[in-house]
Design a protein around this motif. Sequence first.
Motif, short mmCIF file in Angstrom:
data_model
loop_
_atom_site.label_atom_id
_atom_site.label_comp_id
_atom_site.label_asym_id
_atom_site.label_seq_id
_atom_site.Cartn_x
_atom_site.Cartn_y
_atom_site.Cartn_z
N ASP A 130 0.83 -1.21 0.00
CA ASP A 130 0.00 0.00 0.00
C ASP A 130 0.86 1.26 0.00
O ASP A 130 2.08 1.20 -0.15
CB ASP A 130 -0.97 0.00 1.19
CG ASP A 130 -0.29 0.12 2.54
OD1 ASP A 130 0.94 -0.14 2.63
OD2 ASP A 130 -0.98 0.46 3.52
N ASP A 148 -3.25 3.98 -1.74
CA ASP A 148 -3.53 4.62 -0.46
C ASP A 148 -2.92 3.83 0.70
O ASP A 148 -2.69 2.62 0.60
CB ASP A 148 -5.04 4.71 -0.24
CG ASP A 148 -5.77 5.31 -1.44
OD1 ASP A 148 -5.33 6.37 -1.92
OD2 ASP A 148 -6.74 4.70 -1.89
N ARG A 243 -9.72 2.12 2.80
CA ARG A 243 -9.40 3.30 2.00
C ARG A 243 -10.36 4.45 2.28
O ARG A 243 -10.23 5.53 1.71
CB ARG A 243 -9.44 2.96 0.51
CG ARG A 243 -8.44 1.92 0.09
CD ARG A 243 -8.57 1.53 -1.37
NE ARG A 243 -7.97 2.51 -2.26
CZ ARG A 243 -7.82 2.33 -3.57
NH1 ARG A 243 -8.26 1.21 -4.13
NH2 ARG A 243 -7.26 3.25 -4.32
#
Length: 299
Positions: A130, A148, A243
Motif C-alpha cells: 500500500d 492509499d 481506504r
Amino acid sequence: MRLRIDLSYDGGGYHGWARQPDLRTVQGELEHALATILRLADEREVRVTVAGRTDTGVHALGQVCHVDISPEVLDSCIGHMQANGVEALERRLKHVLPDDIVIRSISRAPDGFDARFSALERTYVYRICDEGRPVDPRMRGFVTAIPDRLDLGLMNEAARMTIGLHDFGSFATPNPGGTTIREVKRAHWGRIPDAPLVSGDSDTAGYRVSVLESGLVCFTIVADAFAHNMVRSLVNACVQVGRGRKSLDWFAHKMAEPVREGSTGPIDARGLTLEHVSYPPDDELAARAEAIRAKRTLE
C-alpha cells in the motif's frame, strides 16, 4: 490405491485449478503428467480431487489433492529405479511437470482420506503493497499494489464480523446445488514488520537486508471451506473500508443481507495464495468427509 499429493504452484500462468478445454490449468497439467508417466492412453483414466479449487491467477503453497491408481499401474512407472511405486511416481512427476508446479510429497493416503471433503480448515493469505510504494519486482506476481495507506484498524473491525458461521452470499457465488454458508475460524489484517534477514551487532549494520515481505499488508483467513470468489471479494470489501470509500455499517449490512452486488466483487487474483490445508487424525477422516458432504445450514 489412493495417493495423497502435496504440491505448490505459481498460478499466474494458469486459468485456475480446474481442467478446462483448450486452457492451461493446474489440474490439466498434473493429469497430463500422470497419464504420461503411467502410460495411460486416455487422460480421463486418471482424475485428481483437490482440497481447494483456486481461481485464475491464484497461487498455492500448501495445496493437497488425491488420485486413485491401481497398484499394477503404479508399479509400471518404477522401471530401473531402486524404489517403490510411490517413490518412483514422485521422482518422475518432479522431472516431468513444468517449473511453476512443485511436488512437495506423495504418500499413500490413509483409509477414509478425501482431499476435499476430509479437510478441516483451509488457510489463505492475501498480500498488498500500500501507500503507493513500489512493489519489489521479485514479488510482482504475488502482491497487489494499492495507492492509499490502508487503515488496518478499520479493516480488522470489518474482518471480525466475518468470524463464525455466516451466509457469505454478498461475497460469493454457490456451486450448483450448494450454498454460500461457511464457518470462518480466523480473519486478521496485519503489516509485516521491517525485519532484517541477518540480526547482529553494529558490525553487520552495513550489510542490512530486509526480509522479502517487510512492510506488506497481509490478510490471513482460515475457514472450514470457501465459496467461489469468497476470499477475494471479502478482501476487496475490507480494502474499500480501509481506504475510506465504504463504512463499517455498509460492511455490516452486507454481512446481514447476503445479496451479491457490484461493489463486493473480487479484487485482483495475484495477491492471493492458498497457504495450508489441515486434516483431522486418520481415524476421523471418513467421518469428517461424510459430515461435510451434507448441505450446510445456519442452524
